[in-house]
Design an enzyme around this catalytic site. Structure first.
Site, PDB file in Angstrom:
ATOM      1  N   ASP A 128      39.192  74.229  24.780  1.00  0.00           N
ATOM      2  CA  ASP A 128      39.654  75.190  23.771  1.00  0.00           C
ATOM      3  C   ASP A 128      40.854  75.964  24.302  1.00  0.00           C
ATOM      4  OD1 ASP A 128      38.361  76.751  25.675  1.00  0.00           O
ATOM      5  OD2 ASP A 128      36.780  77.448  24.348  1.00  0.00           O
ATOM      6  N   ASN A 133      26.790  85.291  23.069  1.00  0.00           N
ATOM      7  CA  ASN A 133      26.362  85.170  21.668  1.00  0.00           C
ATOM      8  C   ASN A 133      25.993  83.726  21.318  1.00  0.00           C
ATOM      9  OD1 ASN A 133      28.808  83.873  21.485  1.00  0.00           O
ATOM     10  ND2 ASN A 133      29.718  85.244  19.977  1.00  0.00           N
ATOM     11  N   HIS A 189      27.950  81.044  21.803  1.00  0.00           N
ATOM     12  CA  HIS A 189      29.051  80.134  21.477  1.00  0.00           C
ATOM     13  C   HIS A 189      29.236  79.094  22.584  1.00  0.00           C
ATOM     14  CE1 HIS A 189      32.340  82.939  23.392  1.00  0.00           C
ATOM     15  NE2 HIS A 189      31.876  82.110  24.292  1.00  0.00           N
ATOM     16  N   GLU A 225      31.969  79.824  17.431  1.00  0.00           N
ATOM     17  CA  GLU A 225      31.238  81.081  17.344  1.00  0.00           C
ATOM     18  C   GLU A 225      30.016  80.914  16.428  1.00  0.00           C
ATOM     19  OE1 GLU A 225      31.952  83.319  19.345  1.00  0.00           O
ATOM     20  OE2 GLU A 225      34.096  83.741  19.513  1.00  0.00           O
TER      21      GLU A 225
HETATM   22  P1  PGA Z   1      32.197  82.632  31.242  1.00  0.00           P
HETATM   23  O1  PGA Z   1      32.526  82.349  29.726  1.00  0.00           O
HETATM   24  O2  PGA Z   1      32.084  81.326  31.921  1.00  0.00           O
HETATM   25  O3  PGA Z   1      33.367  83.430  31.753  1.00  0.00           O
HETATM   26  O4  PGA Z   1      30.920  83.414  31.263  1.00  0.00           O
HETATM   27  C1  PGA Z   1      31.756  81.421  29.032  1.00  0.00           C
HETATM   28  C2  PGA Z   1      32.076  81.449  27.563  1.00  0.00           C
HETATM   29  O5  PGA Z   1      32.268  82.537  27.002  1.00  0.00           O
HETATM   30  O6  PGA Z   1      32.097  80.369  26.948  1.00  0.00           O
END
Ligand code: PGA
Length: 252
Positions: free
Chosen positions: A77, A143, A145, A150
């Site tokens: 992404d 959350n 995602h 999302e």
């Molecule tokens: P993080 O992010 O690896 O920095 O915890 C993961 C995400 O939000 O997909």
């Protein structure tokens, strides 16, 4: 380390010990996949979670134990509305954390430019992925995602432009050296991810323990997009001891 059957659903759960053991396990398993399939097509995420894994993979390439010379990397992404040279962009992060330190030919790195017709670019990205990656690594947001899918992202979703949840925009502050935080991005969709032959969902730290529990125990629903991976025939949740602390005994 103990792979479990996840109490009847398809998601395998691997509780991979300390953060160090976790990172070594994932790096070594990926290196083994590359040795079997040098032309591996792999989707990689950014974020803080995979950084120690990338560190170990870069070390293995430097030591001549692994090579990406024939592999292909797809970025999961990207943030929108961010300058091409902004150090908080996902492509910049992946370059810094991994790509600049391995032997992947630059033309085998697929990423989002997001400087023109975003819908057309997302369509072309989906086409380039074609029948799916061999292996997809994912972090997980608090959350639920995965990528920038999302809550509300359905199982049919493809590579597309998305609006970020307010908490995702807020959390992105850790990547940027300024306060013009992104409110949108582009991401592989859930359907795009589900076409991958294998999917590894990565989680570390106590902060992820509540969402890891929900991913395993909540109903499969777009409200917690990571639960949709439970319908994948070869998806694995790989969590360190801290992230799996709320799963209880007998799971994983
Ligand atoms: P993080 O992010 O690896 O920095 O915890 C993961 C995400 O939000 O997909």
């Amino acid at each position: 380390m103990s792979p479990g059957d996840g109490r009847g659903h398809a998601l395998r759960i691997l509780r991979a010990g300390t953060g160090e053991q976790w990172a070594t396990y994932i790096a070594e398993t990926l290196i083994a996949r590359l040795q079997v399939t040098p032309s591996l097509r792999v989707c990689l995420p950014t974020g803080l979670t995979p950084v120690p894994v990338y560190e170990r993979i870069a070390g293995a390439v430097a030591a001549g134990r692994a090579s990406f010379a024939r592999a292909e990397v797809f970025l999961l992404d990207e943030f929108g509305g961010v300058a091409p040279d902004d150090t908080g962009r996902c492509d910049q992060m992946l370059r810094r954390d991994l790509l600049d330190r391995i032997d992947l030919p630059p033309e085998r790195f697929h990423r989002f430019a997001l400087d023109g017709d975003v819908d057309a670019e997302c369509g072309a990205y989906e086409q380039a992925i074609g029948s799916g990656c061999d292996l997809t690594l994912l972090g997980i947001g608090r959350n639920g995602h995965v990528g920038m899918n999302e809550p509300g992202s359905g199982p049919e979703s493809l590579t597309r432009r998305v609006e970020l949840a307010p908490e995702t925009t807020a959390a992105s502050a850790r990547y940027f050296s300024h306060d013009r935080l992104p409110t949108w991005g582009a991401t592989m969709g859930i359907a795009t991810i589900m076409r991958s032959r294998e999917v590894w969902l990565l989680a570390t730290g106590t902060g992820k323990a509540p969402i890891v529990r929900r991913v395993v125990r909540d109903a499969i629903s777009p409200l917690v997009p990571a639960t949709l991976l439970r319908s994948h025939p070869a998806a694995m949740l790989i969590a360190d001891a801290d992230a799996s602390a709320l799963l209880g005994h007998g799971v994983g």
